[in-house]
Design an enzyme around this catalytic site. Structure first.
Site, PDB file in Angstrom:
ATOM      1  N   ASP A 499       0.826  -1.201   0.000  1.00  0.00           N
ATOM      2  CA  ASP A 499       0.000   0.000   0.000  1.00  0.00           C
ATOM      3  C   ASP A 499       0.862   1.253   0.000  1.00  0.00           C
ATOM      4  OD1 ASP A 499      -2.765  -0.575  -0.083  1.00  0.00           O
ATOM      5  OD2 ASP A 499      -2.591  -1.523   1.900  1.00  0.00           O
ATOM      6  N   ASP A 501       1.086   3.627   1.958  1.00  0.00           N
ATOM      7  CA  ASP A 501       1.026   4.277   3.271  1.00  0.00           C
ATOM      8  C   ASP A 501       2.275   3.906   4.069  1.00  0.00           C
ATOM      9  OD1 ASP A 501       0.704   1.685   4.011  1.00  0.00           O
ATOM     10  OD2 ASP A 501      -1.396   1.869   4.612  1.00  0.00           O
TER      11      ASP A 501
END
Ligand code: 28F
Length: 636
Positions: A499, A501
């Site tokens: 991801d 993030d």
């Protein structure tokens, strides 16, 4: 059969048109790398003037339009007429291929690139190029356009201070040749210019980026490669002061700076005539051989190594070693796949002799440091024997674990490595979607559940005790350490899918650290990629458009006509996408965007890994705050 070609014809054939026809033959590639090569060709000429002893100041400016100026304060190119071509020397240098080789009598070029013949190649591949030579109070000027055609002969355009001498070349890369990009990367330029400054003690090199508010850096190291080693160990705990050895024989000079640190990795970089010899060669072999020899003989002499003890291996002696080897050679032979391996056989003995003598004397004169170095090597030796046992255990355990392993890996059907891909996917839920959404013929999925060990802080034996790492090694099929074989790699592409993030970035850096430390050849061979899941989805009418970032989003929106009524949404994390979405956005060979991970500059990468993964907290925080190389879209 009559001669169909005269000498003149051959001259024409070898003209700048040949360079434009086959740029790859002259600069390797027309990718971003080739673009930067243009700068190196011009900078090399300035460095040559510095090596000749006439220049100590070089300036590189990236202008707003991505044209580049390189300035030196040397003697200035000669401004007379060249007898052979009947043209000014300047025009000859910039329009006749191989001018440097033909016209440079005596002395030798020791810098990299095409040995000073690059000016005409750069001119050939530029939309325009201007040269200014400052000599005897006058500025001599000439401009070329459209791949090296002189607009007018060289002429004096203005006066300058009598003391001012030097050469300035400004050029703009031709976008019809460099189709991929003509935009320079500041860090790429800065890293190489810094390296050149380290390798040429006392030379001052300034880089200015006018695209970025005139951001600038000056590189100048009076300690030369000693300061280079200090930089390599900047975020590590050194065991002693930096050791420096140099010597010369038959016009071949060898310089070595080294320092052990408390890590388990070695960072050894060698250069010949300022060129990074990534593949090593005789200078590196000679020094490594001498290092092992001297450490063993000293350890035996002071009875730290007993008669019955196994000798220390080369790897034992290099654990935690940062070392720069710089060789200057009048006639270097570069070999190997990327022509970055020094082949001259006479260098092996010279390098070994020079280093043996200096290093042995250092150990004799510094017994306390000597003792700590030997202790470090002996610890490495014990760890190596332990790792060997652990590896044998993994191998046996691997057989038993086969169900467990294949339970995790959803392998592809194809056994042809050249078309197979392995996705390393963050988390079970994204892993599950990836398995459903993949092309099962060529795409294998390995969901990563547990934490991956930070191998920056662990030796091979501990790395092998980590379950996730063992699974990855088994999937690769290459083995590890002394058993590593690149040709056994089961996949052409290893794709990290995480991801965008903090957690995703963390996992990605851990994986890259693992690959960089234990599977470097896989990275070097270009097998490692990062998947780039889109950040936004734009819907208008029946059209669905995925975009990677804010910039692409704005670009796309600008292409829509004023009255298009559209819908825009931030994408979900990988784990929340359904199999079709995941396939569509991130995995489908025809639609996805992958970013290749390269070890273009091993030194810069090493620095990044040390900062990100090492013990020291401040450099890590600083790096994450200011850099986004492996951690873009960090939302912290
Ligand atoms: C911005 C790039 O290219 N600097 C250069 C010189 C100086 C001489 C030179 C160059 C002689 C016969 C080839 C001057 N005076 N910076 C540069 N500085 N080339 S390139 O000579 C060229 C050779 O043909 C130079 C006396 N000898 C040499």
């Amino acid at each position: 059969m009559p001669n169909e070609y005269s000498d003149n014809d051959i001259q024409v054939l070898e003209g700048l048109e040949a360079v434009r026809k086959r740029p790859g033959m002259y600069i390797g590639t027309t990718s971003e790398k080739g673009l930067h090569h243009l700068v190196w060709e011009i900078v090399d000429n300035a460095v040559d003037e510095a090596l000749a002893g006439f220049c100590d100041d070089i300036e590189v400016v990236i202008h707003k339009d991505n044209s580049v100026s390189v300035r030196d304060d040397g003697r200035g190119m000669p401004v007379g007429i060249n007898a052979k071509t009947g043209l000014s020397t300047i025009e000859t240098i910039f329009t006749v291929l191989h001018a440097g080789g033909k016209f440079g009598g005596g002395g030798y070029k020791v810098s990299g690139g095409l040995h000073g013949v690059g000016a005409s190649v750069v001119n050939a591949l530029s939309s325009w190029l201007e040269v200014r030579v400052y000599r005897e109070g006058e500025v001599h000027y000439q401009r070329f356009e459209n791949g090296g055609n002189p607009v007018a002969p060289m002429r004096v355009t203005e006066k300058c201070a009598k003391e001012r001498t030097g050469t300035t070349v400004t050029f703009k890369a031709d976008p019809t040749i460099f189709k991929e990009t003509i935009e320079y990367n500041y860090e790429t330029l800065a890293n190489r210019l810094r390296e050149l400054a380290f390798l040429n003690k006392g030379l001052r090199i300034m880089l200015i980026d006018e695209r970025n508010d005139g951001k600038s850096e000056t590189f100048c190291y009076n300690g030369g490669i000693i300061e280079y080693v200090a930089m390599l160990n900047k975020n590590k705990q050194p065991l002693h002061d930096i050791i420096y050895v140099n010597g010369e024989e038959n016009g071949i000079s060898i310089e070595v700076a080294m320092q052990y640190n408390d890590s388990y990795n070695s960072s050894i970089y060698s250069f010949t005539n300022n060129i990074n010899t990534y593949e090593g060669g005789t200078h590196e072999d000679g020094v490594k051989f001498a290092l092992t020899k001297i450490i063993n003989s000293y350890a035996k002499k002071v009875k730290m190594l007993k008669d019955n003890d196994e000798s220390l291996t080369g790897d034992d002696c290099r654990e935690g070693l940062a070392m720069i080897i710089s060789c200057k050679h009048p006639d270097p032979q570069f070999e190997g796949q990327t022509k970055t391996k020094l082949g001259n056989s006479e260098v092996r003995k010279i390098a070994s002799d020079v280093f043996s003598e200096g290093f042995e004397r250092y150990l004799m004169e510094n017994p306390t440091v000597a003792k700590s170095i030997i202790e470090k090597c002996m610890t490495a030796s014990r760890a190596r024997l332990a790792a060997k046992k652990a590896r044998e255990m993994t191998r046996r355990k691997g057989d038993l674990d086969v169900t467990n392993f294949f339970g995790k890996l959803a392998d592809c059907k194809s056994k042809d490595a050249s078309v197979s891909e392995l996705f390393l996917v963050e988390g079970d839920s994204a892993g599950g979607s990836a398995i459903k959404g993949r092309d099962s013929m060529t795409q294998a999925i390995l969901p990563l559940r547990g934490k991956i060990l930070n191998v920056e802080k662990a030796r091979l034996d501990r790395a092998l005790s980590n379950e996730e790492i063992r699974t990855i090694i088994t999937a690769f099929g290459t083995g590890i350490g002394e058993d590593f074989h690149l040709d056994k790699l089961r996949y052409n592409k290893i794709i990290i899918m995480t991801d965008a993030d903090v957690d995703g970035s963390h996992i990605r850096v851990l994986l890259l650290t693992l690959f960089y430390r234990f599977f470097k050849p896989i990275v070097e061979a270009g097998h490692v990629y990062a998947a780039q899941p889109p950040l936004f989805v734009i819907k208008h009418g029946k059209t669905i458009k995925y975009v990677l970032n804010e910039e692409e989003r704005d670009e796309y929106l600008a292409t829509l006509s004023q009255n298009t009524k559209y819908d825009i949404a931030r994408m979900k994390g990988l784990g929340e996408m359904n199999p079709e979405e995941l396939n569509e956005t991130t995995m489908d060979i025809n639609k996805r965007v992958l970013r290749q991970i390269t070890v273009d500059d091993a030194i810069a990468a090493d620095d990044i890994f040390t900062k990100l993964m090492g013990e020291e907290v401040e450099p890590r925080r600083e790096f994450i705050a200011t850099n986004a190389l492996f951690a873009e879209n960090l939302d912290i």
